[in-house]
Design an enzyme around this catalytic site. Structure first.
Site, short mmCIF file in Angstrom:
data_model
loop_
_atom_site.label_atom_id
_atom_site.label_comp_id
_atom_site.label_asym_id
_atom_site.label_seq_id
_atom_site.Cartn_x
_atom_site.Cartn_y
_atom_site.Cartn_z
CG ASP A 116 -2.02 1.01 1.15
OD1 ASP A 116 -1.71 2.21 1.17
OD2 ASP A 116 -3.18 0.61 1.08
CB ILE A 117 0.76 4.36 -1.98
CG1 ILE A 117 1.80 5.42 -2.34
CG2 ILE A 117 -0.56 4.98 -1.61
CD1 ILE A 117 1.43 6.22 -3.58
CG HIS A 200 -7.93 -3.11 -3.21
ND1 HIS A 200 -8.87 -2.43 -3.96
CD2 HIS A 200 -7.76 -2.35 -2.10
CE1 HIS A 200 -9.25 -1.33 -3.34
NE2 HIS A 200 -8.58 -1.26 -2.19
CG LEU A 201 -7.22 -9.45 1.34
CD1 LEU A 201 -8.49 -9.32 2.17
CD2 LEU A 201 -6.79 -10.91 1.22
CG HIS A 202 -6.58 -3.10 2.76
ND1 HIS A 202 -5.68 -2.06 2.62
CD2 HIS A 202 -7.70 -2.71 2.10
CE1 HIS A 202 -6.23 -1.09 1.93
NE2 HIS A 202 -7.46 -1.45 1.60
#
Length: 249
Positions: A116-117, A200-202
């Site tokens: 993640d950015i 999208h999965l965190h």
């Protein structure tokens, strides 16, 4: 009205858009509770709770089955029908975002994983589908196995990263590493609480390093962030409803 919860972000690095993890303005998070209480009747079909429920109406037909049918149609868009150049995550998984290429941690025929950015902890991964699926709510009952594989991919990449730390001063004992993996936060932001409309999965670890704002943004079983288990239960419920309707017809 719900879009007022979002605020513009100044980003760095490869991406020109941010993921959902910074989509909610900190100063407006206190509005989430009353907002959802006031709109619960209008959003009952998309607001997650700790238990799975099926939205019903006075109509004789099953709203869940009808909704599933509509999602099946919208979710079956081919690569040719969807303009992948307009989707940030599509460009990344297709290799059309040059600055993001060096950040790819893992990829196979189904998923691409990258950090993640704006990480909420030391390890904050995004497991992204190559297929353009809008979000977790757009998943259909036929994609339960895809969801399972998505979670397993996240666990594998997290485990590999933790076990491959090179700095001896930061190396972890096997038991400590396993505990970090087992207590990692896994979840999806539930629409409309995301800014990139691509599933999208965190995967976030260690969970105890998540800060105060991060604990709100990534709060499992909240109105805006749901664990994979909740999504799977919902899909199984949809599948059961479809089967029941097929049997009765």
């Amino acid at each position: 009205m719900l879009t007022r919860l979002y605020h513009p972000l100044i980003l760095r690095g490869a991406c020109k858009n941010s993921c959902t993890c910074r989509a909610i303005s900190a100063e407006r998070l206190t509005l989430l509770g009353p907002l959802h209480i006031n709109l619960q009747s209008r959003m009952s079909s998309q607001v997650p709770t700790n238990t799975v429920s099926v939205t019903t109406t006075s109509s004789s037909s099953s709203p869940v089955v009808e909704e599933s049918g509509r999602k099946s149609e919208s979710n079956s868009l081919s690569r040719n029908q969807h303009n992948r150049l307009k989707c940030l995550f599509c460009r990344i998984v297709d290799g059309n975002e040059p600055k993001a290429k060096d950040n790819i941690l893992y990829q196979d025929e189904e998923f691409v994983v990258f950090p993640d950015i704006r990480p909420a902890a030391v390890h904050h991964l995004l497991v992204v589908t190559r297929e353009h699926i809008k979000d977790a709510k757009s998943l259909t009952s036929s994609q339960i196995e895809l969801l399972d594989r998505m979670v397993e991919t996240g666990k594998k990449v997290l485990s590999d990263r933790i076990n491959s730390e090179q700095d001896p001063s930061k190396s972890l004992a096997a038991s400590e590493g396993n505990e970090i993996i087992s207590k990692a936060v896994y979840g999806f932001h539930w629409p409309p609480f995301h800014t990139v409309s691509h599933l999208h999965l965190h995967v976030i670890a260690p969970s105890h390093e998540i800060g105060f704002i991060g604990r709100i943004i990534f709060r499992p079983n909240s109105y805006w962030f749901v664990p994979p288990g909740w999504v799977k239960e919902r899909l199984m419920k949809l599948k059961s409803e479809i089967q029941s309707k097929s049997t009765s017809s």
